[in-house]
Design an enzyme around this catalytic site. Structure first.
Site, mmCIF file in Angstrom:
data_model
loop_
_atom_site.group_PDB
_atom_site.id
_atom_site.type_symbol
_atom_site.label_atom_id
_atom_site.label_comp_id
_atom_site.label_asym_id
_atom_site.label_seq_id
_atom_site.Cartn_x
_atom_site.Cartn_y
_atom_site.Cartn_z
ATOM 1 N N GLY A 35 0.810 -1.217 0.000
ATOM 2 C CA GLY A 35 0.000 0.000 0.000
ATOM 3 C C GLY A 35 0.836 1.256 0.000
ATOM 4 N N SER A 36 0.132 2.383 -0.075
ATOM 5 C CA SER A 36 0.811 3.668 -0.234
ATOM 6 C C SER A 36 1.406 4.185 1.080
ATOM 7 C CB SER A 36 -0.170 4.701 -0.799
ATOM 8 O OG SER A 36 -1.313 4.795 0.038
ATOM 9 N N THR A 37 0.922 3.709 2.229
ATOM 10 C CA THR A 37 1.477 4.165 3.510
ATOM 11 C C THR A 37 2.728 3.362 3.848
ATOM 12 O OG1 THR A 37 -0.823 4.525 4.151
ATOM 13 C CG2 THR A 37 0.843 4.821 5.870
ATOM 14 N N GLY A 91 -0.313 -1.786 6.079
ATOM 15 C CA GLY A 91 -1.344 -0.761 6.149
ATOM 16 C C GLY A 91 -2.688 -1.373 6.485
ATOM 17 N N ALA A 92 -3.712 -0.545 6.515
ATOM 18 C CA ALA A 92 -5.083 -1.031 6.729
ATOM 19 C C ALA A 92 -6.048 -0.049 6.080
ATOM 20 C CB ALA A 92 -5.386 -1.154 8.221
ATOM 21 N N LYS A 103 -8.795 -5.049 5.540
ATOM 22 C CA LYS A 103 -7.661 -4.878 4.641
ATOM 23 C C LYS A 103 -8.040 -5.437 3.269
ATOM 24 C CE LYS A 103 -3.502 -5.891 5.920
ATOM 25 N NZ LYS A 103 -3.096 -4.762 5.058
ATOM 26 N N GLU A 112 -1.130 -10.920 2.658
ATOM 27 C CA GLU A 112 -0.965 -10.130 3.889
ATOM 28 C C GLU A 112 -1.387 -10.937 5.115
ATOM 29 O OE1 GLU A 112 -1.616 -5.605 2.193
ATOM 30 O OE2 GLU A 112 -3.367 -6.789 2.710
ATOM 31 N N LYS A 130 -8.739 6.492 9.039
ATOM 32 C CA LYS A 130 -8.837 5.025 8.978
ATOM 33 C C LYS A 130 -9.223 4.391 10.314
ATOM 34 C CE LYS A 130 -6.465 4.355 4.846
ATOM 35 N NZ LYS A 130 -5.547 3.433 4.243
HETATM 36 C C1 5RP Z 1 -3.646 -3.885 0.489
HETATM 37 C C2 5RP Z 1 -3.970 -3.378 1.843
HETATM 38 C C3 5RP Z 1 -3.409 -2.052 2.208
HETATM 39 O O1 5RP Z 1 -2.565 -2.209 3.292
HETATM 40 C C4 5RP Z 1 -4.530 -1.112 2.515
HETATM 41 O O2 5RP Z 1 -5.375 -1.035 1.371
HETATM 42 C C5 5RP Z 1 -4.042 0.283 2.894
HETATM 43 O O3 5RP Z 1 -3.421 0.887 1.798
HETATM 44 P P1 5RP Z 1 -2.985 2.420 1.816
HETATM 45 O O4 5RP Z 1 -1.913 2.571 2.857
HETATM 46 O O5 5RP Z 1 -2.535 2.684 0.414
HETATM 47 O O6 5RP Z 1 -4.219 3.245 2.151
HETATM 48 O O7 5RP Z 1 -4.627 -3.994 2.634
HETATM 49 O O8 5RP Z 1 -4.290 -5.100 0.237
#
Ligand code: 5RP
Length: 237
Positions: A35-37, A91-92, A103, A112, A130
């Site tokens: 994910g982006s975080t 991430g979540a 997730k 994951e 979140k």
């Molecule tokens: C991917 C996930 C990611 O961790 C979740 O979608 C959070 O992503 P982001 O940090 O981009 O919001 O579960 O399957």
């Protein structure tokens, strides 16, 4: 006085992602979420590998993370070489006060969850918005399904009160996960009243590969607000 160019302020996701890299120590086997975080955790780990000679073995949770980690110089291993993971950072999409989560927004839920299941410590990084009181009110729960079984699974999901929608790519075709499966995003406008019970019910449907409900798997939450303040909390006992 000219102090030179100012550094751009860090976005909340970057703050949270970089903070989580502090849990990683020399010699650890590290689960690398998707994910982006968590991307910013990868960046920070890549920097530490290059600058400090940090020695870690990363276990990626998606093809995307595998590619990014390689580009950032993080050494990787497969699950055939790993029995347990010291720390995973992931991430979540939503996390509730009990640290149960939704997730799978990025479609990596199966890998994951496998990685989380063998992790001694799961550190979750989230940006603003979140942390929720009840899961599922605003984020549709991803459920990974075997394509052959999709019609059967859809009916079973509706019987559970969920409203499944097939995840599609930009061309309108069913989006495939790294495992070749499909994802049903399941809306539940009133939210999920009993997440552990729903996770068990979903796991019992033939054709469901995995759900995006992560129950009892997170230990630490690193959350960054829109104002840039980072809060670290442990799962309540
Ligand atoms: C991917 C996930 C990611 O961790 C979740 O979608 C959070 O992503 P982001 O940090 O981009 O919001 O579960 O399957």
């Amino acid at each position: 006085m000219d102090r030179g160019a100012k550094e751009a302020p860090m976005e909340p996701k970057e703050r949270a992602g970089r903070k989580a890299a502090e849990w990683i120590e020399d010699g650890m086997t590290v689960g690398l979420g998707t994910g982006s975080t968590v991307y910013f955790t990868l960046v920070a780990l890549g920097e530490r590998v290059a600058r400090e000679g940090l020695s870690i073995r990363g276990v990626p949770t998606s093809v995307d993370t595998q590619r990014k980690a390689r580009e950032l110089g993080i050494p990787l291993v497969g699950l055939d070489e790993v029995e347990a993971i010291d720390v995973t950072v992931d991430g979540a999409d939503e996390i509730d006060p009990a640290f149960d989560m939704i997730k799978g927004g990025g479609g990596a839920l199966l890998r994951e969850k496998v990685v989380a299941s063998i992790s001694r410590r799961e550190v979750i990084v989230v940006g603003p918005g979140k942390q929720v009181e009840r899961l599922g009110r605003s984020f549709a729960l991803p459920v990974e399904v075997v394509p052959f079984a999709r019609p059967v699974v859809e009916r079973a999901l509706r019987a559970l009160g969920l409203d499944p929608r097939l995840r599609r790519d930009d061309a309108g075709a069913p989006r495939r996960t790294d495992n070749g499966n499909e994802v049903l995003d399941c809306a539940s406008p009133d939210g999920i009243a009993d997440a552990p019970a729903l996770e068990r019910a979903l796991a019992a449907i033939p054709g469901v590969v995995e759900s995006g409900l992560f129950i009892g798997l997170a230990h630490v939450c690193v959350a960054c607000d829109a104002d840039g303040s980072v809060a670290v909390s442990e799962r309540p006992a």
